[in-house]
Design a protein around this motif. Structure first.
Motif, PDB file in Angstrom:
ATOM      1  N   PRO B 108      -0.893   1.623  -3.322  1.00 14.65           N
ATOM      2  CA  PRO B 108      -1.383   0.563  -2.444  1.00 14.65           C
ATOM      3  C   PRO B 108      -0.095  -0.158  -2.003  1.00 14.65           C
ATOM      4  O   PRO B 108      -0.088  -0.851  -0.978  1.00 14.65           O
ATOM      5  CB  PRO B 108      -2.303  -0.307  -3.243  1.00 14.65           C
ATOM      6  N   LEU B 109       0.948  -0.641  -2.921  1.00 11.87           N
ATOM      7  CA  LEU B 109       2.004  -1.478  -2.451  1.00 11.87           C
ATOM      8  C   LEU B 109       2.856  -0.873  -1.508  1.00 11.87           C
ATOM      9  O   LEU B 109       3.632  -1.430  -0.718  1.00 11.87           O
ATOM     10  CB  LEU B 109       2.816  -1.913  -3.870  1.00 11.87           C
ATOM     11  N   VAL B 160      -7.230  -8.133  -3.494  1.00  9.87           N
ATOM     12  CA  VAL B 160      -7.073  -7.845  -4.756  1.00  9.87           C
ATOM     13  C   VAL B 160      -6.653  -6.166  -4.886  1.00  9.87           C
ATOM     14  O   VAL B 160      -5.800  -5.786  -5.738  1.00  9.87           O
ATOM     15  CB  VAL B 160      -8.406  -8.005  -5.487  1.00  9.87           C
ATOM     16  N   TRP B 161      -7.295  -5.305  -3.862  1.00  7.96           N
ATOM     17  CA  TRP B 161      -7.067  -4.072  -4.059  1.00  7.96           C
ATOM     18  C   TRP B 161      -5.448  -3.936  -3.672  1.00  7.96           C
ATOM     19  O   TRP B 161      -4.702  -2.822  -4.245  1.00  7.96           O
ATOM     20  CB  TRP B 161      -7.790  -3.334  -2.935  1.00  7.96           C
ATOM     21  N   TRP B 163      -2.811  -6.037  -4.151  1.00  3.89           N
ATOM     22  CA  TRP B 163      -1.711  -6.526  -4.745  1.00  3.89           C
ATOM     23  C   TRP B 163      -1.943  -6.504  -6.257  1.00  3.89           C
ATOM     24  O   TRP B 163      -0.891  -7.120  -7.044  1.00  3.89           O
ATOM     25  CB  TRP B 163      -1.283  -7.807  -4.241  1.00  3.89           C
ATOM     26  N   THR B 164      -3.138  -6.546  -6.963  1.00  3.45           N
ATOM     27  CA  THR B 164      -3.172  -6.571  -8.295  1.00  3.45           C
ATOM     28  C   THR B 164      -2.155  -5.927  -9.007  1.00  3.45           C
ATOM     29  O   THR B 164      -1.853  -6.214 -10.099  1.00  3.45           O
ATOM     30  CB  THR B 164      -4.757  -6.394  -8.887  1.00  3.45           C
ATOM     31  N   SER B 165      -1.834  -4.621  -8.637  1.00  2.00           N
ATOM     32  CA  SER B 165      -1.063  -3.634  -8.975  1.00  2.00           C
ATOM     33  C   SER B 165       0.151  -4.318  -9.382  1.00  2.00           C
ATOM     34  O   SER B 165       1.105  -3.997 -10.533  1.00  2.00           O
ATOM     35  CB  SER B 165      -1.041  -2.598  -8.392  1.00  2.00           C
ATOM     36  N   LEU B 166       0.762  -5.176  -8.627  1.00  4.75           N
ATOM     37  CA  LEU B 166       2.111  -5.806  -8.921  1.00  4.75           C
ATOM     38  C   LEU B 166       2.070  -6.613 -10.059  1.00  4.75           C
ATOM     39  O   LEU B 166       2.946  -6.422 -10.855  1.00  4.75           O
ATOM     40  CB  LEU B 166       2.433  -6.990  -7.743  1.00  4.75           C
TER      41      LEU B 166
END
Lengths: 264, 287
Positions: B108-109, B160-161, B163-166
């Motif tokens: 997603p990033l 949330v979808w 940027w949470t991965s960051l």
């Protein structure tokens, strides 16, 4: 086994919207508006065929890739010597300069959109690839300097001293010895410049109109003028995911380092 | 590393300074210029002093979008940081599948921000989107183009979808750097799972988490493209955050004076908060 539960659920959550985008991109407009189905019932490649055959569409991708590549080359080559200076020397105002560079990564693009338009119109660069490439340097050069500085600080100073004793001139040392030593850092910096220039859309849209129109502008125009061509929009969106998905494989071991401005 | 004092190092930095200054200072001066003058077109300007600043600072419109912005940033930080840490804690430390996980999580990033907005628009449409259709099917009325609450819910879920991965990636990098000996010592002491988290993992993650919070704060505070494509700032003005409001003012209404004054106030707030983070970060690094 239970350890995998949370990450798996999270990844499913991440993939759902992407799956839906792909699903839509293989449907005809009639089907999208008429029925709700989890898989395309009348599978079609028309949306993709249109993008690859209509110059108005595929030029958007070419334009975007062009300015992104120019930007990456400029950012990394300018950042290399600067990052070396920050990692090896102390000089007047070094800390303030380092922070000032970071502030440009923090500047909201919305603040700069209009003045950028006027600046690049004034120097006759409006609607060129180089204008977007230069404008993206605003946040990509600081990013590259920060990432490279992180990697270079990990290279022991003895390397510089040895080369000096061996009689290397500075430019030769830098290109022949130092750059190979921080090759992974250069790769990571280039990747992140590529990525941030690729995902940024406000400035690239403001600075181009016809000749260098970015894919974002093309997509926005379709969304507003062609009415409700959701399938086409979905196909265009799906194609923009590919470049990132390909290159990320090469930097998989350094992802965290790049996203944290080289600070991990 | 011990650094040599050498003023000549400035020569290495000059190209970067020139290029960034060209991009940063000239536009910034344009903004400062506009912020103190009134124009009716034709390049005729009248001196206005600080009137625009007073006007913006006292305007309800700015207060409202500022409050919306702060609320949005606070909510996504409160969700993404704990969630990111939790996911990172659950991930195994080594193995082929971990790399696969990390690559998938980073996906997603790397998606252009307008595509993120368009994708979530398609995903959340109440009649044909998977999310919107499902919520309506289980009996909850949901339409993010009409209901303010649904619009906020969708915007936050999208962020949330996105940027949470960051946070996951950074927290995971911090966790991987903890030597096994720490865990063994904790085991010998009979430490609970919670004690290990509070006394070993959290302190070791302090540095990466500061960066994660700094980046998430910065980027969420200047969010524009994603909510603009998703909701257009609506319904009404309910999801008009600072950047969206600013672009409306500057490029929509062409109120250059107030828009410039707002830009400067906006930029100043971001700088102030980031300076605090930066100082913290540098303190962490020196330790």
């Amino acid at each position: 086994m239970s350890r995998w539960l949370v990450p798996t659920l999270y990844i499913v959550f991440l993939l759902l919207p992407i799956y839906w985008l792909l699903n839509m991109s293989f449907k005809t407009t009639n089907e999208i508006l008429g029925t709700f189905a989890l898989i395309p019932l009348e599978f079609t490649l028309d949306n993709y065929i249109k993008i690859f055959t209509d110059p108005a569409w595929y030029r958007g991708y070419i334009n975007s890739i062009l300015y992104v590549v120019i930007n990456t080359v400029i950012s990394v080559s300018f950042a290399l010597p600067a990052a070396y200076a920050f990692s090896r020397y102390r000089f007047l105002g070094d800390k303030h300069l380092f922070f000032w560079l970071l502030t440009n990564r923090m500047a909201p693009p919305a603040v700069f959109a209009l003045p950028f338009f006027q600046l690049y119109a004034a120097i006759d660069l409006f609607d060129t690839h180089i204008a977007v490439a230069l404008a993206h340097c605003l946040f990509n050069i600081p990013l590259a300097v920060w990432i490279l500085e992180g990697f270079m600080s990990g290279v022991p100073k003895q390397l510089d001293e040895m080369a000096y004793i061996d009689g290397y001139s500075f430019p030769r040392f830098f290109v022949k010895i130092f750059m190979p030593a921080v090759a992974s850092g250069i790769g990571v910096a280039a990747f992140f410049c590529f990525m941030y220039s690729w995902v940024e859309m406000l400035l690239s849209k403001t600075l181009t109109s016809v000749a260098a129109k970015s894919i974002a502008a093309t997509m926005t125009r379709t969304a507003s003028t062609a009415g409700y061509e959701l399938g086409l929009l979905a196909a265009a969106g799906a194609l923009t995911i590919i470049p990132g998905a390909i290159v990320i494989y090469f930097v998989r071991n350094y992802i965290a380092r790049g996203f944290s401005l080289g600070r991990v | 590393m011990n650094k040599t004092i050498k003023q000549g190092a400035w020569l290495f930095v000059i190209p970067v300074v020139v290029l960034v200054a060209f991009n940063a200072l000239i536009p910034l001066m344009t903004v400062v210029n506009y912020s103190m003058q009134e124009t009716f077109g034709d390049n005729v300007f009248f001196w206005e002093g600080l009137r625009w600043f007073e006007q913006v600072l006292n305007s309800e419109r700015f207060h409202d979008s500022f409050v919306r912005q702060i609320t949005f940033t606070a909510i996504i930080l409160l969700i993404e940081v704990p969630l990111g840490i939790a996911i990172a804690l659950c991930m195994p430390r080594k193995g082929f599948w971990v790399s696969v996980c990390l690559v998938l999580m980073a996906l997603p990033l790397l998606i252009p921000w307008n595509v993120v907005g368009a994708m979530w628009n398609i995903f959340a449409l109440p009649d044909i989107g998977l999310l919107g259709y499902t919520i309506n099917a289980i009996g909850i009325e949901y339409n993010f183009t009409r209901q303010p609450f649904a619009a906020w819910f969708t915007t936050i879920l999208m962020d949330v979808w996105h940027w949470t991965s960051l946070v996951v990636l950074l927290a995971y990098a911090g966790l991987s750097a903890i030597p096994d000996a720490y865990y063994q010592a904790a085991k010998i002491d009979g430490a609970s799972r919670w004690a290990v988290f509070i006394w070993i993992q959290l302190p070791k993650m302090k540095r990466v988490l500061t960066i994660a919070i700094l980046l998430r704060f910065m980027d969420s505070f200047m969010i524009y493209t994603e909510p603009f494509v998703l909701t257009g700032g609506g319904p009404g003005n309910t999801t008009t955050f600072l950047s969206i409001d600013l672009v409306k003012l500057a490029l929509g209404q062409f109120d250059l004076g107030p828009a410039a004054a707002m830009s400067l106030i906006y930029f100043f707030i971001v700088l102030l908060i980031c300076w605090v983070f930066y100082t913290l970060m540098m303190k962490n690094e020196q330790q």
